[in-house]
Write a protein that holds these residues in place. Structure first.
Motif, PDB file in Angstrom:
ATOM      1  N   SER A  63       1.054  -1.198   0.106  1.00 38.37           N
ATOM      2  CA  SER A  63       0.186   0.131   0.045  1.00 38.37           C
ATOM      3  C   SER A  63       0.838   1.212  -0.020  1.00 38.37           C
ATOM      4  CB  SER A  63      -0.701   0.138   1.197  1.00 38.37           C
ATOM      5  OG  SER A  63      -0.142   0.015   2.460  1.00 38.37           O
ATOM      6  N   SER A  64       2.008   1.062   0.628  1.00 39.04           N
ATOM      7  CA  SER A  64       3.027   2.294   0.521  1.00 39.04           C
ATOM      8  C   SER A  64       3.396   2.536  -0.740  1.00 39.04           C
ATOM      9  CB  SER A  64       4.165   2.027   1.559  1.00 39.04           C
ATOM     10  OG  SER A  64       5.035   1.118   1.113  1.00 39.04           O
ATOM     11  N   TRP A  65       3.324   1.893  -1.785  1.00 39.97           N
ATOM     12  CA  TRP A  65       3.669   2.100  -3.241  1.00 39.97           C
ATOM     13  C   TRP A  65       2.721   2.981  -3.821  1.00 39.97           C
ATOM     14  CZ3 TRP A  65       8.409   1.167  -5.578  1.00 39.97           C
ATOM     15  CH2 TRP A  65       9.212  -0.016  -4.853  1.00 39.97           C
ATOM     16  N   LEU A  66       1.559   2.925  -3.341  1.00 37.29           N
ATOM     17  CA  LEU A  66       0.254   3.700  -3.919  1.00 37.29           C
ATOM     18  C   LEU A  66      -0.016   4.911  -3.211  1.00 37.29           C
ATOM     19  CD1 LEU A  66      -1.863   0.406  -4.186  1.00 37.29           C
ATOM     20  CD2 LEU A  66      -0.390   1.461  -5.857  1.00 37.29           C
ATOM     21  N   GLU A  67       1.058   5.327  -2.330  1.00 37.67           N
ATOM     22  CA  GLU A  67       0.589   6.721  -1.460  1.00 37.67           C
ATOM     23  C   GLU A  67       1.762   7.543  -1.999  1.00 37.67           C
ATOM     24  OE1 GLU A  67       0.650   5.477   2.462  1.00 37.67           O
ATOM     25  OE2 GLU A  67      -1.385   4.546   2.357  1.00 37.67           O
ATOM     26  N   GLY A  68       1.448   8.749  -1.725  1.00 35.64           N
ATOM     27  CA  GLY A  68       2.550   9.716  -1.785  1.00 35.64           C
ATOM     28  C   GLY A  68       2.468  10.665  -3.279  1.00 35.64           C
ATOM     29  N   GLU A  69       3.477  11.378  -3.480  1.00 36.64           N
ATOM     30  CA  GLU A  69       3.633  12.279  -4.655  1.00 36.64           C
ATOM     31  C   GLU A  69       3.534  11.487  -5.926  1.00 36.64           C
ATOM     32  OE1 GLU A  69       6.322  15.231  -4.683  1.00 36.64           O
ATOM     33  OE2 GLU A  69       5.734  16.054  -2.523  1.00 36.64           O
TER      34      GLU A  69
END
Length: 819
Positions: A268-274
């Motif tokens: 899921s952390s690959w789909l969050e952020g800039e």
């Protein structure tokens, strides 16, 4: 040495010339022309050679010069760019010192921090630098650490990487094929599938899906990819139908592996952020150049390859949208490139790297690649590099492979190559001593790299990165592919009862077109009532043209205005601009919805003709195009271009202008420099000549005096005629010695005078260069505002219809249900 000696326009201060014979560094500064970096650079050196320090110094110089950079950091060393302490106080160093190093030296952490602060201050002073230069570095550029797959730094969303590429990529068939193949290979690599683009069914199927979607202008995410693997969008692959080529049962297995990846908690952390938007990453919101450090040390090998490949492809797509230039626009730096650019294998990262090495020069993008393993690099690809920084190497095999690469680079750039001399030089290199072979210069030079402005404490931990970035990073927006698209309509299966104020749908003449704005939100409360309110939706085109600014722009817009009996142009000017047009509206309302009363004028078809004229008049009077104008660079912003983006573009234009003006200055001063340097050379030769003559006179006089004294002591008569004659000769010789000494002194004064003229000319040249830079500074220039108004003949009304807009009503309050 002062800052004025190296703070020059368009040059990087890398160090000082080094003499391998005496193992000392002289006063000659090594200043590297930033334009030379557009032909790329390679830096090699074993552990302990000082390679990281040199590369950090290069990046620091680029930042001071206002040049942004994408920095790929597989080991974590380059995060040290964030450790800059202008005050050079122990308190600044204390949180970042390595406590293990302190223990090894028998010091407390506080004592070690004091020692490091003193050590750094002393090191900077020896190289003519201080805390003021560190502050200049911090003021010149933003620095940020991005951590894909982690929220320690700024998280990065990979979803944009599966979006349809930019038009520049879509129009280049070769580049599009490379993007599709690399994306498929890197994604399958993340699943542990070693996919051959020719033999692998998985690779061919996924490539087909990406190609089909992108050619139709459609974006993909992982959820959409999983669905299309189960139900491919094409009936055949090659000459075989999909089922024969890849049976559904086996496709389901591939879809499950991708689904497991998407469902994994850590993913899921690959789909969050800039998003991987290179233009936004290279400059801050205010247009300030940024050095974006992509720290990937925390990732596994497959994840690193996956991300690096996606990032390089995004850089390629961004690069293709930029206009050509001969000035340095940006740097792409990758540390420890081992494994990403091998000589024989073909990992997903290799193709975009090769493309960048071959094509980035035309767009002003400089590639800088570093490694400590020269035998594991593809030297045919690296032959495109014009500058090589070579430090101490570990084995003869490394040296031979490196010489092969240098020879190829020299041949590719039509440069001279002396293998024997370079081999001898490589054998004598020591710590922080490098050979720079630049095809733009006459010969290689050996130099000692300057002291880094950043504190080189080694790789930062995850918590240290988090400590650095938490105060400056914004909350990460969620970009999960599990979410419904933002524009997906929301259907109401069981709407609440109508409010008492609502009525049934009014009956209107058939010539009045009634359309319904789609629902896009759920009821805020269980008892919320859905009510349609009447409004006018006007859609039109406004054409702006201006020969002076070169603008030729058409604006398409739709305005939504609440419907009243006396709708006039002033109400149109305050209408809501919406993102939908007539074609996107529904023909029927949602079931069970109520309707607000409609003005009597809205039941007459003639009213719509009058409202249409008012709408056209409001577009003519109320629409304008605001542009920014740079007086110094004589450039105007593009329609829709923000001030930030315009200033970013002006920075590149300024660099190009400054390069041109600097070259003009060089040509204007060239004859003066050449004349003075020739005078200096002749004066230095005269000093040597006079010194040699003075030495000879001293020797002859000494011999004559010696002979006279010897004759006087050994002769039978103390004052023989011969002795007197020799004494006279000796006296004349002493006179000549004095005269020759005076000649040497006068010749030396001539050298000093010519050198002073040369130094004065250099200062004059530097002052004029710096004056040009001050005159053309797009970051501080006050931009003019240019306002363009349309002509009446350039206004077109596409449609004007009665648009029923949905609202949720609860307890006498209402909120739009269409946003």
């Amino acid at each position: 040495m002062t800052a004025a000696d190296f703070e020059k326009l368009g040059v990087f201060y890398l160090g000082r010339a080094h003499d391998l014979a005496t193992k000392t560094s002289g006063d000659e500064l090594i200043l590297y022309d930033s334009k030379d970096l557009t032909t790329h650079a390679v830096c090699v050196g074993m552990t302990g050679s000082g390679k990281t320090g040199l590369c950090l110094a290069l990046l620091e110089e680029a930042a001071i010069d206002g040049i942004p950079a994408i920095i790929i950091d597989p080991k974590g060393d380059l995060t040290n760019l964030m450790l800059t302490f202008p005050n050079l106080s122990p308190q600044d160093f204390r949180p970042w010192v390595n406590e293990d190093d302190a223990r090894k030296k028998g010091l407390s952490a506080d004592e070690f921090a004091q020692q490091q602060a003193d050590f750094w201050k002393s090191g900077l002073e020896k190289w003519g630098q201080d805390g003021a230069r560190i502050q200049r570095l911090r003021d010149a550029a933003d620095f940020a650490i991005y951590t894909p797959g982690s929220n320690a730094g700024i998280p990065v969303s990979i979803l944009k990487s599966f979006a349809a590429p930019e038009s520049a990529v879509m129009e280049d068939n070769e580049l599009l094929r490379e993007r599709i193949s690399t994306t498929a290979t890197s994604l399958l690599g993340l699943l542990g599938v070693d996919a051959d683009p020719i033999q692998s069914r998985e690779h061919i199927l996924i490539s087909t899906i990406f190609g089909n979607a992108w050619q139709q202008g459609q974006d993909l995410d992982l959820a959409g990819l999983i669905q299309q693997i189960q139900n491919p969008p094409v009936p055949r692959i090659g000459v075989l139908d999909v089922e024969s080529f890849y049976p559904s049962k086996e496709r389901f297995s591939l879809a499950m592996r991708l689904n497991n990846l998407l469902a994994a908690p850590g993913f899921s952390s690959w789909l969050e952020g800039e998003p991987l938007d290179i233009q936004a990453i290279l400059h801050s919101g205010a247009g300030k150049p940024r050095h974006a450090i992509f720290s990937i040390a925390h990732l596994g090998d497959a994840e690193r390859m996956f991300f690096v490949s996606l990032l390089l492809n995004q850089v390629l797509g961004w690069m293709r949208q930029q206009p050509g230039t001969t000035s340095l626009r940006a740097i792409v730096y990758m540390d420890e490139i081992f494994g990403y650019f091998p000589p024989t294998a073909n990992p997903p990262s290799k193709t975009p790297l090769l493309t960048l090495m071959k094509q980035a020069r035309a767009f002003g993008v400089g590639m800088v690649l570093a490694t400590q393993n020269p035998v594991d690099l593809d030297y045919k690809g690296l032959s495109n590099a014009g500058t090589w920084f070579i430090g101490r190497l570990q084995t003869e095999r490394d040296k031979n492979r490196l010489l092969d690469g240098l020879e190829g680079a020299a041949a590719g750039q039509s440069g001279r190559f002396d293998r024997g001399a370079l081999e001898e030089t490589l054998a004598g290199l020591g710590n922080r001593v490098f050979l720079m072979n630049n095809v733009h210069e006459d010969a290689p030079v050996v130099f000692e790299s300057r002291w880094a402005l950043s504190y080189l404490r080694g790789p930062l931990t995850r918590n240290q990165i988090k400590t650095l970035m938490d105060p400056i990073k914004a909350p990460a927006p969620l970009a999960s592919s599990r979410q419904a698209p933002a524009d997906a309509p929301v259907r109401v299966s069981a709407p609440a009862a109508r409010s008492s104020s609502s009525a049934a749908r009014p009956v209107l003449p058939s010539e009045i077109t009634q359309l319904f704005v789609p629902l896009r939100s759920n009821p805020p409360q269980e008892k919320a009532t859905l009510v349609y309110r009447p409004a006018l939706l006007g859609c039109g085109n406004v054409y702006f043209t201006d020969t002076k600014t070169g603008v030729d722009q058409q604006e398409e817009l739709c305005l939504l205005a609440p419907l009243t009996d006396n709708l006039v142009a002033t109400e149109w000017s305050s209408a809501e601009e919406v993102s939908f047009d007539e074609a996107e509206l529904d023909r029927e309302p949602a079931e069970g919805a109520g309707f607000a009363p409609i003005p009597s004028s809205a039941g007459k078809s003639k009213s719509y003709d009058a409202w249409k004229k008012q709408f056209a008049d409001s577009l003519y009077r109320g629409r304008s195009l605001q542009l920014f104008r740079s007086a110094s660079l004589k450039q105007t912003s593009k329609p829709g271009e923000s001030e930030r983006d315009f200033r970013v573009r002006l920075q590149q234009a300024a660099r190009e202008r400054l390069d041109v003006e600097k070259e003009k200055l060089r040509q204007r001063y060239s004859a003066k420099f050449t004349s003075l340097q020739e005078r200096l050379r002749r004066a230095q030769q005269a000093v040597e000549r006079e010194r040699e003559q003075a030495t000879a006179s001293k020797w002859n006089t000494a011999v004559s005096v010696g002979a006279t004294l010897l004759g006087a002591f050994l002769g039978r008569r103390a004052r023989s005629i011969g002795t007197v004659g020799r004494a006279t000769t000796a006296a004349r010789g002493a006179g000549r010695v004095y005269k020759e000494s005076q000649d040497v002194a006068r010749a030396g004064e001539t050298v000093e005078a010519v050198q002073a003229q040369l130094d004065a000319l250099q200062r004059q040249f530097d002052d004029e260069t710096n004056n040009i830079a001050r005159l053309i500074d797009p970051t501080t220039e006050s931009l003019e505002t240019v306002t363009l108004k349309p002509k009446k003949t350039n206004i077109t009304v596409r449609s004007l219809v009665l648009a029923w807009t949905p609202y949720w009503e609860v307890g006498g309050t209402a909120q739009p249900a269409y946003t």
